[in-house]
Scaffold this active site. Structure first.
Site, PDB file in Angstrom:
ATOM      1  CE  LYS A   1      57.188  -8.788  27.876  1.00  0.00           C
ATOM      2  NZ  LYS A   1      57.525  -9.943  26.993  1.00  0.00           N
TER       3      LYS A   1
ATOM      4  CE1 TYR B   1      27.338   7.553  23.581  1.00  0.00           C
ATOM      5  CE2 TYR B   1      28.905   6.566  25.119  1.00  0.00           C
ATOM      6  CZ  TYR B   1      28.388   7.677  24.468  1.00  0.00           C
ATOM      7  OH  TYR B   1      28.930   8.908  24.715  1.00  0.00           O
TER       8      TYR B   1
HETATM    9  C1  LIG Z   1      57.533 -11.131  27.803  1.00  0.00           C
HETATM   10  C2  LIG Z   1      58.591 -12.146  27.742  1.00  0.00           C
HETATM   11  C3  LIG Z   1      58.858 -12.965  28.854  1.00  0.00           C
HETATM   12  C4  LIG Z   1      57.974 -12.986  30.079  1.00  0.00           C
HETATM   13  O1  LIG Z   1      56.854 -13.792  29.817  1.00  0.00           O
HETATM   14  P1  LIG Z   1      55.720 -14.060  30.960  1.00  0.00           P
HETATM   15  O2  LIG Z   1      54.797 -15.000  30.287  1.00  0.00           O
HETATM   16  O3  LIG Z   1      55.109 -12.732  31.220  1.00  0.00           O
HETATM   17  O4  LIG Z   1      56.418 -14.610  32.128  1.00  0.00           O
HETATM   18  C5  LIG Z   1      59.945 -13.802  28.790  1.00  0.00           C
HETATM   19  N1  LIG Z   1      60.726 -13.864  27.691  1.00  0.00           N
HETATM   20  C6  LIG Z   1      60.473 -13.137  26.589  1.00  0.00           C
HETATM   21  C7  LIG Z   1      61.356 -13.252  25.397  1.00  0.00           C
HETATM   22  C8  LIG Z   1      59.395 -12.252  26.571  1.00  0.00           C
HETATM   23  O5  LIG Z   1      59.141 -11.516  25.468  1.00  0.00           O
END
Ligand SMILES: *Cc1c(COP(=O)(O)O)cnc(C)c1O
Length: 384
Positions: A40, A269
């Site tokens: 993702k 800044y």
């Molecule tokens: C993002 C996600 C993962 C992966 O989690 P990590 O901590 O990056 O391994 C697994 N399951 C779900 C439902 C997620 O949203």
């Protein structure tokens, strides 16, 4: 011309390290469990178009995206690989009304996150009605997934799942990176308690619970399919202990200018940093618009020729300033490379300095870097 051909910073992504991490995680799994891959958010900012095919070619057959759009893009990527059509793609957010047909058209398996999504998935069978789905049970996130009352309702009214092919049941861990946290055992117990009644209803005994960190909690968390994301990309799934994963990312920038400052003067800044001694200040062309978080102002460090140097002053949109007074002058010249991530300064270290987690650093990586993908020694440049 290669994209960002004149960029003053280069992001190198080691696909070989990512696939090695995937294999290492799979080797840890007990009881015949498999490792999938969470890709993702553009593979946590590293470029799904390069990362997913590499994982597919390494043997990964189960991919997870968050959104329908990501799933559609991934299906197209995998369809172009030998045997890529056979890969399973799961989409965490699940179908909104009107989307079920799109899931089926692209052979995407949605998480069904509440009774409403189950209804949507059933009411819009469309073409390819046999497409499988996943039942998501909430055991402690209180975000998505069937809460206990809906689990009970579903167990009592199994006709709600009539005709559906449920691939497996899943839940998501809230505190897996803290092995002593009582939530871990509590969520495991609640998940197992739901698998009993729902296992029969869904006609599948298969289950998935573990994200990256939960893989390291032990075999009872592994079930049939693990869903690692962060650990694939080299983030430490066991904070406080040595990182068992290989680093996958290196961000190097070139020094643009070095300034000698010999009288008291402020930097950047807000004039938040004042030099107190004759100093050399190097300016590097990376800023918060590149995902180098502004919260790292006056807190982060970089490495130059293997030596640490502090970031001084605020992070600007396109630049940061470094105190290179203690770096031998021949290493701190215009054109010299600076390691912002990797090269002795891992993602997790920068995240800690910026008051966040490695996940946010990676998914914030900007689009102005020159990107270099490394696979088994061979390299290619890309925008993905
Ligand atoms: C993002 C996600 C993962 C992966 O989690 P990590 O901590 O990056 O391994 C697994 N399951 C779900 C439902 C997620 O949203």
């Amino acid at each position: 011309m290669a994209p960002n051909a004149f960029a003053g910073a280069e992001l190198s992504i080691d696909l070989g390290a990512i696939t090695a991490n995937w294999r290492a995680l799979g080797a840890r799994l007990e009881g015949g469990a498999r490792a999938g891959a969470v890709v993702k958010a553009d593979a946590y900012g590293l470029g799904m178009a390069a990362v997913a095919p590499a994982l597919h070619d390494a043997g990964c057959g189960d991919f997870f995206t968050a959104t329908l759009d990501e799933g559609i893009a991934l299906r197209a990527l995998l369809a172009a690989r030998p045997a890529g059509e056979a890969s399973r793609i799961y989409v965490f957010l699940g179908p909104r009304p009107g989307e079920a047909a799109e899931y089926r058209r692209h052979r995407l398996s949605p998480m069904l996150n509440d009774l409403g999504q189950i209804e949507t998935w059933r009411a819009e069978p469309g073409r390819g009605a046999a497409q499988s789905a996943v039942l998501h049970i909430d055991t402690g996130m209180s975000r998505l997934g069937l809460p206990p009352a809906e689990v009970a309702r579903l167990a009592a009214e199994p006709e709600r799942l009539a005709g559906l092919d449920i691939d497996f049941l899943m839940s998501h861990m809230a505190c897996a990176e803290a092995p002593e946290h009582p939530m871990n055992q509590a969520q495991l117990s609640e998940f197992k308690a739901a698998l009993g009644p729902l296992g029969g209803v869904a006609a599948t005994p298969r289950a998935s619970l573990a994200n990256s960190s939960a893989i390291f909690l032990g075999g009872q968390y592994h079930f049939d399919l693990a869903r690692p994301g962060a650990a694939l990309y080299g983030l430490n799934p066991t904070p406080g202990k040595a990182n068992p994963m290989a680093e996958t990312v290196r961000l190097q920038a070139e020094i643009l200018q070095v300034r000698e400052i010999d009288s008291p003067r402020s930097i950047g800044y807000g004039a938040t940093h004042r030099v107190k001694r004759p100093s050399r200040i190097a300016t590097v062309p990376v800023g918060y618009a590149d995902g180098y978080l502004r919260s790292a102002s006056n807190r982060a460090s970089v490495h130059i020729a293997g030596l640490p140097a502090p970031l001084v002053g605020r992070v600007s949109m396109d630049m940061i300033t470094l105190d290179v007074t203690d770096i031998p002058a021949q290493h701190a010249q215009p054109g010299a490379p600076v390691d912002l991530i990797g090269g002795g300064h891992p993602v997790d270290a920068l995240a800690a300095e910026a008051g966040t987690i490695g996940y946010e650093i990676l998914t914030s990586l900007g689009m102005r870097y020159r990107r270099r993908y490394i696979q088994n020694g061979s390299e290619r440049q890309g925008t993905t």
